[in-house]
Design a protein around this motif. Structure first.
Motif, PDB file in Angstrom:
ATOM      1  N   CYS A  88      10.079  13.752  -0.246  1.00 61.71           N
ATOM      2  CA  CYS A  88       9.123  13.877  -1.335  1.00 61.71           C
ATOM      3  C   CYS A  88       7.690  13.738  -0.812  1.00 61.71           C
ATOM      4  CB  CYS A  88       9.405  12.825  -2.410  1.00 61.71           C
ATOM      5  SG  CYS A  88       8.259  12.853  -3.806  1.00 61.71           S
ATOM      6  N   LEU A  89       7.446  12.733   0.023  1.00 63.26           N
ATOM      7  CA  LEU A  89       6.111  12.524   0.583  1.00 63.26           C
ATOM      8  C   LEU A  89       5.702  13.693   1.471  1.00 63.26           C
ATOM      9  CD1 LEU A  89       6.451   8.732   1.410  1.00 63.26           C
ATOM     10  CD2 LEU A  89       4.984   9.733  -0.355  1.00 63.26           C
ATOM     11  N   ARG A  90       6.628  14.210   2.249  1.00 63.26           N
ATOM     12  CA  ARG A  90       6.317  15.346   3.132  1.00 63.26           C
ATOM     13  C   ARG A  90       5.997  16.607   2.334  1.00 63.26           C
ATOM     14  NH1 ARG A  90      10.996  14.343   7.667  1.00 63.26           N
ATOM     15  NH2 ARG A  90       9.831  12.796   8.857  1.00 63.26           N
ATOM     16  N   ASN A  91       6.543  16.721   1.142  1.00 59.98           N
ATOM     17  CA  ASN A  91       6.320  17.912   0.313  1.00 59.98           C
ATOM     18  C   ASN A  91       5.020  17.861  -0.483  1.00 59.98           C
ATOM     19  OD1 ASN A  91       8.673  19.171   1.154  1.00 59.98           O
ATOM     20  ND2 ASN A  91       9.897  18.308  -0.510  1.00 59.98           N
ATOM     21  N   MET A  92       4.301  16.746  -0.434  1.00 64.33           N
ATOM     22  CA  MET A  92       3.051  16.637  -1.190  1.00 64.33           C
ATOM     23  C   MET A  92       2.000  17.591  -0.627  1.00 64.33           C
ATOM     24  SD  MET A  92       2.820  12.491  -1.667  1.00 64.33           S
ATOM     25  CE  MET A  92       1.244  12.522  -2.505  1.00 64.33           C
ATOM     26  N   THR A  93       1.211  18.168  -1.520  1.00 64.10           N
ATOM     27  CA  THR A  93       0.097  19.008  -1.094  1.00 64.10           C
ATOM     28  C   THR A  93      -1.058  18.110  -0.649  1.00 64.10           C
ATOM     29  OG1 THR A  93      -0.945  19.064  -3.270  1.00 64.10           O
ATOM     30  CG2 THR A  93       0.745  20.756  -2.818  1.00 64.10           C
ATOM     31  N   VAL A  94      -2.037  18.712   0.007  1.00 61.40           N
ATOM     32  CA  VAL A  94      -3.215  17.948   0.420  1.00 61.40           C
ATOM     33  C   VAL A  94      -3.892  17.330  -0.804  1.00 61.40           C
ATOM     34  CG1 VAL A  94      -5.524  18.133   1.445  1.00 61.40           C
ATOM     35  CG2 VAL A  94      -3.580  19.289   2.521  1.00 61.40           C
ATOM     36  N   ALA A  95      -4.026  18.096  -1.866  1.00 64.20           N
ATOM     37  CA  ALA A  95      -4.659  17.583  -3.088  1.00 64.20           C
ATOM     38  C   ALA A  95      -3.882  16.402  -3.658  1.00 64.20           C
ATOM     39  CB  ALA A  95      -4.776  18.692  -4.130  1.00 64.20           C
ATOM     40  N   GLU A  96      -2.555  16.474  -3.645  1.00 67.56           N
ATOM     41  CA  GLU A  96      -1.729  15.371  -4.141  1.00 67.56           C
ATOM     42  C   GLU A  96      -1.881  14.128  -3.265  1.00 67.56           C
ATOM     43  OE1 GLU A  96       1.898  17.888  -6.251  1.00 67.56           O
ATOM     44  OE2 GLU A  96       1.970  17.496  -4.093  1.00 67.56           O
ATOM     45  N   VAL A  97      -1.959  14.336  -1.952  1.00 63.79           N
ATOM     46  CA  VAL A  97      -2.145  13.205  -1.027  1.00 63.79           C
ATOM     47  C   VAL A  97      -3.482  12.527  -1.309  1.00 63.79           C
ATOM     48  CG1 VAL A  97      -2.557  12.577   1.391  1.00 63.79           C
ATOM     49  CG2 VAL A  97      -0.654  14.088   0.804  1.00 63.79           C
ATOM     50  N   LEU A  98      -4.545  13.311  -1.440  1.00 66.31           N
ATOM     51  CA  LEU A  98      -5.870  12.743  -1.688  1.00 66.31           C
ATOM     52  C   LEU A  98      -5.923  12.009  -3.024  1.00 66.31           C
ATOM     53  CD1 LEU A  98      -8.121  15.621  -0.331  1.00 66.31           C
ATOM     54  CD2 LEU A  98      -7.634  13.416   0.754  1.00 66.31           C
ATOM     55  N   GLN A  99      -5.297  12.583  -4.050  1.00 71.41           N
ATOM     56  CA  GLN A  99      -5.289  11.932  -5.362  1.00 71.41           C
ATOM     57  C   GLN A  99      -4.477  10.632  -5.320  1.00 71.41           C
ATOM     58  OE1 GLN A  99      -3.559  14.236  -8.566  1.00 71.41           O
ATOM     59  NE2 GLN A  99      -4.772  13.153 -10.090  1.00 71.41           N
ATOM     60  N   ALA A 100      -3.322  10.654  -4.677  1.00 73.91           N
ATOM     61  CA  ALA A 100      -2.500   9.437  -4.565  1.00 73.91           C
ATOM     62  C   ALA A 100      -3.232   8.365  -3.770  1.00 73.91           C
ATOM     63  CB  ALA A 100      -1.155   9.768  -3.916  1.00 73.91           C
ATOM     64  N   ASN A 105       0.829  -1.209   0.000  1.00 73.73           N
ATOM     65  CA  ASN A 105       0.000   0.000   0.000  1.00 73.73           C
ATOM     66  C   ASN A 105       0.861   1.256   0.000  1.00 73.73           C
ATOM     67  OD1 ASN A 105      -2.364  -1.460   0.047  1.00 73.73           O
ATOM     68  ND2 ASN A 105      -2.811  -1.072   2.196  1.00 73.73           N
ATOM     69  N   SER A 106       1.889   1.259   0.845  1.00 79.83           N
ATOM     70  CA  SER A 106       2.770   2.424   0.945  1.00 79.83           C
ATOM     71  C   SER A 106       3.533   2.656  -0.345  1.00 79.83           C
ATOM     72  CB  SER A 106       3.752   2.251   2.105  1.00 79.83           C
ATOM     73  OG  SER A 106       3.052   2.163   3.319  1.00 79.83           O
ATOM     74  N   ASP A 107       4.023   1.585  -0.955  1.00 81.44           N
ATOM     75  CA  ASP A 107       4.739   1.719  -2.228  1.00 81.44           C
ATOM     76  C   ASP A 107       3.819   2.247  -3.317  1.00 81.44           C
ATOM     77  OD1 ASP A 107       7.083   0.810  -1.072  1.00 81.44           O
ATOM     78  OD2 ASP A 107       6.903  -1.231  -1.876  1.00 81.44           O
ATOM     79  N   ASN A 108       2.581   1.750  -3.349  1.00 78.74           N
ATOM     80  CA  ASN A 108       1.614   2.245  -4.337  1.00 78.74           C
ATOM     81  C   ASN A 108       1.311   3.717  -4.108  1.00 78.74           C
ATOM     82  OD1 ASN A 108       1.355  -0.171  -5.703  1.00 78.74           O
ATOM     83  ND2 ASN A 108      -0.407  -0.837  -4.538  1.00 78.74           N
ATOM     84  N   PHE A 109       1.106   4.086  -2.850  1.00 75.99           N
ATOM     85  CA  PHE A 109       0.831   5.483  -2.522  1.00 75.99           C
ATOM     86  C   PHE A 109       1.997   6.363  -2.976  1.00 75.99           C
ATOM     87  CE2 PHE A 109       1.214   9.151   0.255  1.00 75.99           C
ATOM     88  CZ  PHE A 109      -0.039   9.727   0.114  1.00 75.99           C
ATOM     89  N   ALA A 110       3.226   5.950  -2.668  1.00 69.21           N
ATOM     90  CA  ALA A 110       4.402   6.731  -3.066  1.00 69.21           C
ATOM     91  C   ALA A 110       4.497   6.822  -4.586  1.00 69.21           C
ATOM     92  CB  ALA A 110       5.672   6.102  -2.486  1.00 69.21           C
ATOM     93  N   ARG A 111       4.219   5.719  -5.263  1.00 70.48           N
ATOM     94  CA  ARG A 111       4.279   5.717  -6.728  1.00 70.48           C
ATOM     95  C   ARG A 111       3.254   6.680  -7.308  1.00 70.48           C
ATOM     96  NH1 ARG A 111       1.539   1.934 -10.122  1.00 70.48           N
ATOM     97  NH2 ARG A 111       1.159   0.719  -8.239  1.00 70.48           N
TER      98      ARG A 111
END
Length: 159
Positions: free
Chosen positions: A63-75, A42-48
């Motif tokens: 990289c993960l910490r720099n994601m925006t809220v929108a990017e997190v929700l989309q991933a 799951n984590s690898d898929n989310f990161a990908r």
């Protein structure tokens, strides 16, 4: 405490003595927790899906910490689609506590059956008509699958 976290604390030896009673809803005891391997996938898929999949170590973390809220929700929406369909309930709870053999030593049903839990009063309940949430969730995931894979021949419906 309420919900799936209640179950995790009930079976975690590290949580002994931290609470004196619990309320749990919707039978989260019956829903299995993910193995470390499943959570890694799951984590690898989310990161990908978040654009961080090719990175390792501190670079991936940054990289993960720099994601925006929108990017997190989309991933997360994209990662949720990549589910083992042999476990259909995973479509509703793709992200769960992880059975690591230490903090969470085993699956909830196994731990309760063996008597390996923190013995405190527990109230178990359910929410009237909560099943409708899962029907919406199926439709939501089905539409996400079609959005991500538009050529897939799937029909989404609620009856």
């Amino acid at each position: 405490m309420i919900g799936m976290s209640t179950t995790a604390h009930m079976i975690s030896p590290q949580s002994a003595g931290l609470f004196h009673r619990v309320i749990t809803e919707s039978n989260p005891v019956g829903l299995g927790f993910n193995s470390a391997e499943e959570e890694r996938r799951n984590s690898d898929n989310f990161a990908r899906f978040g654009g961080c999949g090719d990175l390792t170590g501190p670079y991936k973390t940054q990289c993960l910490r720099n994601m925006t809220v929108a990017e997190v929700l989309q991933a997360q929406a994209k990662a949720d689609v990549d589910i083992d369909l042999s476990m259909p309930l995973k479509i509703f709870v793709a992200w769960t506590p992880t059975v690591d053999g230490n903090v969470i030593p085993g699956q909830p049903t196994t731990m309760f059956t063996l008597g390996k839990y923190n013995p405190v009063p527990m109230m178990i309940g359910t929410v009237h008509d909560e099943g409708w949430m899962f029907i919406w969730e199926v439709n939501f995931h089905c539409n996400n699958i079609l959005f991500i894979f538009p050529r897939l021949e799937i029909h989404c419906f609620i009856f």
